[in-house]
Design a protein around this motif. Structure first.
Motif, PDB file in Angstrom:
ATOM      1  N   LEU A   1      -0.278  -9.272   6.078  1.00 53.39           N
ATOM      2  CA  LEU A   1       1.075  -8.719   6.090  1.00 53.39           C
ATOM      3  C   LEU A   1       1.223  -7.504   5.188  1.00 53.39           C
ATOM      4  CD1 LEU A   1       3.138 -12.051   5.987  1.00 53.39           C
ATOM      5  CD2 LEU A   1       2.661 -10.606   7.975  1.00 53.39           C
ATOM      6  N   GLY A   2       0.277  -7.283   4.312  1.00 50.12           N
ATOM      7  CA  GLY A   2       0.331  -6.132   3.429  1.00 50.12           C
ATOM      8  C   GLY A   2       1.135  -6.332   2.165  1.00 50.12           C
ATOM      9  N   ILE A   3       1.512  -7.583   1.879  1.00 51.40           N
ATOM     10  CA  ILE A   3       2.256  -7.864   0.654  1.00 51.40           C
ATOM     11  C   ILE A   3       1.298  -8.446  -0.388  1.00 51.40           C
ATOM     12  CG2 ILE A   3       4.429  -8.156   1.867  1.00 51.40           C
ATOM     13  CD1 ILE A   3       4.072 -11.213   1.543  1.00 51.40           C
ATOM     14  N   GLY A   4       1.819  -8.796  -1.554  1.00 48.78           N
ATOM     15  CA  GLY A   4       0.966  -9.249  -2.636  1.00 48.78           C
ATOM     16  C   GLY A   4       0.965 -10.755  -2.807  1.00 48.78           C
ATOM     17  N   THR A   5      -0.018 -11.217  -3.564  1.00 50.14           N
ATOM     18  CA  THR A   5      -0.068 -12.624  -3.937  1.00 50.14           C
ATOM     19  C   THR A   5      -0.505 -12.720  -5.389  1.00 50.14           C
ATOM     20  OG1 THR A   5      -0.911 -14.824  -3.332  1.00 50.14           O
ATOM     21  CG2 THR A   5      -2.472 -13.001  -3.190  1.00 50.14           C
ATOM     22  N   VAL A   6       0.018 -13.707  -6.097  1.00 50.34           N
ATOM     23  CA  VAL A   6      -0.335 -13.928  -7.495  1.00 50.34           C
ATOM     24  C   VAL A   6      -1.011 -15.286  -7.593  1.00 50.34           C
ATOM     25  CG1 VAL A   6       0.468 -13.935  -9.879  1.00 50.34           C
ATOM     26  CG2 VAL A   6       1.714 -12.600  -8.163  1.00 50.34           C
ATOM     27  N   LEU A   7      -2.249 -15.293  -8.028  1.00 44.55           N
ATOM     28  CA  LEU A   7      -3.055 -16.512  -8.097  1.00 44.55           C
ATOM     29  C   LEU A   7      -2.818 -17.235  -9.413  1.00 44.55           C
ATOM     30  CD1 LEU A   7      -5.324 -18.352  -6.956  1.00 44.55           C
ATOM     31  CD2 LEU A   7      -6.943 -16.862  -8.161  1.00 44.55           C
ATOM     32  N   SER A   8      -2.482 -18.505  -9.325  1.00 46.29           N
ATOM     33  CA  SER A   8      -2.223 -19.314 -10.514  1.00 46.29           C
ATOM     34  C   SER A   8      -3.511 -19.713 -11.222  1.00 46.29           C
ATOM     35  CB  SER A   8      -1.453 -20.577 -10.116  1.00 46.29           C
ATOM     36  OG  SER A   8      -1.316 -21.459 -11.213  1.00 46.29           O
ATOM     37  N   THR A   9      -3.447 -19.784 -12.551  1.00 49.23           N
ATOM     38  CA  THR A   9      -4.533 -20.393 -13.301  1.00 49.23           C
ATOM     39  C   THR A   9      -4.775 -21.817 -12.821  1.00 49.23           C
ATOM     40  OG1 THR A   9      -4.132 -19.085 -15.299  1.00 49.23           O
ATOM     41  CG2 THR A   9      -5.245 -21.180 -15.602  1.00 49.23           C
ATOM     42  N   ALA A  10      -3.703 -22.508 -12.425  1.00 48.22           N
ATOM     43  CA  ALA A  10      -3.792 -23.905 -12.002  1.00 48.22           C
ATOM     44  C   ALA A  10      -4.121 -24.035 -10.519  1.00 48.22           C
ATOM     45  CB  ALA A  10      -2.495 -24.630 -12.317  1.00 48.22           C
ATOM     46  N   ALA A  11      -4.891 -23.104 -10.006  1.00 46.16           N
ATOM     47  CA  ALA A  11      -5.249 -23.114  -8.591  1.00 46.16           C
ATOM     48  C   ALA A  11      -6.243 -24.218  -8.276  1.00 46.16           C
ATOM     49  CB  ALA A  11      -5.833 -21.762  -8.188  1.00 46.16           C
ATOM     50  N   SER A  12      -6.321 -24.522  -7.000  1.00 46.29           N
ATOM     51  CA  SER A  12      -7.262 -25.533  -6.511  1.00 46.29           C
ATOM     52  C   SER A  12      -8.536 -24.896  -5.962  1.00 46.29           C
ATOM     53  CB  SER A  12      -6.600 -26.384  -5.420  1.00 46.29           C
ATOM     54  OG  SER A  12      -5.467 -27.055  -5.931  1.00 46.29           O
ATOM     55  N   THR A  13      -8.607 -23.573  -6.000  1.00 45.17           N
ATOM     56  CA  THR A  13      -9.764 -22.828  -5.519  1.00 45.17           C
ATOM     57  C   THR A  13     -10.152 -21.817  -6.589  1.00 45.17           C
ATOM     58  OG1 THR A  13      -8.815 -22.978  -3.295  1.00 45.17           O
ATOM     59  CG2 THR A  13     -10.671 -21.479  -3.584  1.00 45.17           C
ATOM     60  N   PRO A  14     -11.432 -21.669  -6.893  1.00 45.33           N
ATOM     61  CA  PRO A  14     -11.845 -20.737  -7.951  1.00 45.33           C
ATOM     62  C   PRO A  14     -11.447 -19.293  -7.670  1.00 45.33           C
ATOM     63  CG  PRO A  14     -13.631 -22.253  -7.438  1.00 45.33           C
ATOM     64  CD  PRO A  14     -12.570 -22.469  -6.390  1.00 45.33           C
ATOM     65  N   ILE A  15     -11.269 -18.556  -8.741  1.00 46.27           N
ATOM     66  CA  ILE A  15     -10.835 -17.156  -8.697  1.00 46.27           C
ATOM     67  C   ILE A  15     -11.643 -16.344  -7.700  1.00 46.27           C
ATOM     68  CG2 ILE A  15     -10.775 -15.019 -10.047  1.00 46.27           C
ATOM     69  CD1 ILE A  15     -10.247 -16.849 -12.536  1.00 46.27           C
ATOM     70  N   GLU A  16     -12.958 -16.475  -7.751  1.00 43.30           N
ATOM     71  CA  GLU A  16     -13.820 -15.610  -6.953  1.00 43.30           C
ATOM     72  C   GLU A  16     -13.633 -15.832  -5.455  1.00 43.30           C
ATOM     73  OE1 GLU A  16     -15.228 -15.873 -11.048  1.00 43.30           O
ATOM     74  OE2 GLU A  16     -14.714 -17.424  -9.581  1.00 43.30           O
TER      75      GLU A  16
END
Length: 390
Positions: free
Chosen positions: A123-138
């Motif tokens: 969609l061309g918008i942004g997302t902010v990844l939480s430290t408390a994510a269930s999937t690693p940053i990479e």
């Protein structure tokens, strides 16, 4: 230039063939469906707020005090006349919207963060990844386009630095430091179910994959159930930094050259303090009402924070956005963009990628239409002339 308003035409044309949207279009409808279909634990974690949930209610009620001023004679009601694209903290977005950092998405979808990264990139918008994510940053970084990393700054600086530098290496375009969660708020919905997902090892993917965190463990968590429990307890002892102060942003600046935004600010003096300390952005937020019951509505503080910061930093907003017209109000009060939370999480649990896509396209479609009716050709031109102040 993206014609987000065209989504309604797609829906109506599909209706000629007997097809209606799979999920409710409104945020309220998504919440109602989610309560009926998601697990009690998942719904409570997403929907729940602090105490009697007065702050969450105040966030919604605050928008009711503002009225938009339609200006239909300015030639902006045709979708081709509008451009919603903006640049925020150096990130170019097709519209002034990012998905808010929400943790433990595995409660509703096994690959939730990756799904959201893919849909927002589409969609061309942004997302902010939480430290408390269930999937690693990479893994998320590989799927995302315009994305920022949200840091819950632990009380171990080596781990904090590692997380930030992993995010930058993975392609993050800004660091968002959440400061309103040095400890968990009092959340009765979760308490009544005795459910805290982190104690079950959920939402810890970024920690368990982090070399600095793993270096604090006597045994790798994969070796045994006891080792896994020890890792969780190590996280418990590390989460929350009660000593964090504005001056600590100078240390964060030594770890990264990315733009830094501070999230969880609702007082003008605090906004000035973090900007004085080097923040490039301030996100006016009360964590969606999840931290302190009876706190001031975030929207009521947006204008004062914008006035206090001036042109020294960019101001964003979250807490209470439920539709495109709400986004226009936030923009009119001075926000450069908004972070949008709960509704798309319900949609993720109900419909996976298709659900997230529908929820976000509905928000963007209404935003596109609303900006046009208010007489603006560009999202970054919206100002206080768009609203009737309470």
């Amino acid at each position: 230039m993206t014609n987000f308003a065209g989504y309604q035409n797609e829906i109506y044309l599909a209706g000629l063939g007997g097809r209606i949207p799979d999920l409710p279009i409104t945020a309220a409808g998504l919440a109602e469906r989610a309560q009926a279909e998601l697990s009690a634990e998942a719904f409570a974690y997403i929907a729940g707020s602090a105490g009697a949930e007065r702050t969450a209610a105040a966030n919604l009620a605050a928008f009711d005090r503002y009225r938009l001023l339609p200006r239909p004679l300015r030639g902006t009601t045709g979708a081709a006349a509008r451009d919603l694209s903006v640049e925020v903290l150096g990130t170019r977005l097709a519209a002034p919207v990012l998905t808010a950092p929400i943790g433990v998405l595995e409660l509703v979808h096994e690959r939730g963060e990756v799904v959201v990264a893919q849909v927002t990139a589409e969609l061309g918008i942004g997302t902010v990844l939480s430290t408390a994510a269930s999937t690693p940053i990479e893994e998320v970084g590989a799927a995302a386009d315009a994305w920022w990393y949200q840091l819950y700054w632990p009380n171990n600086d080596e781990v904090a630095r590692s997380l930030v530098q992993r995010a930058q290496a993975a392609g993050a375009q800004a660091i968002v430091v959440t400061v309103d969660t040095p400890a968990l708020g009092w959340r009765p919905r979760d308490l009544e179910l005795a459910h805290l997902p982190f104690l079950r090892g959920q939402g810890l993917a970024n920690y368990l994959s982090d070399p600095a965190f793993r270096a604090t463990l006597p045994v790798p968590p994969e070796e045994s159930d006891d080792a896994a429990r020890a890792a969780i307890l190590a996280w418990v002892g590390m989460f929350g930094n009660h000593a964090l102060r504005p001056a600590d942003l100078q240390r964060l600046r030594e770890w990264t050259d990315l733009p830094i935004a501070v999230k969880g600010i609702v007082v003008a003096d605090d906004a000035r303090a973090v900007v004085d300390a080097g923040a490039d952005g301030v996100i006016v937020s009360n964590h969606g009402g999840r931290q302190l019951d009876g706190a001031v509505a975030a929207l009521d503080q947006l204008g004062p924070v914008v006035d206090a910061v001036g042109d020294r930093a960019e101001v964003l907003f979250d807490s209470g956005v439920r539709g495109g017209s709400d986004v226009v109000v936030a923009l009119a009060l001075g926000a450069k963009a908004v972070l949008y939370g709960r509704p798309w999480v319900y949609a993720l649990g109900l419909g996976g990628a298709a659900g997230v896509r529908q929820a976000l396209r509905a928000l963007l479609g209404e935003l596109d239409v609303a900006i046009g009716f208010c007489g603006f050709a560009r999202a970054d031109a919206v100002d206080r002339s768009a609203i009737l102040l309470p």
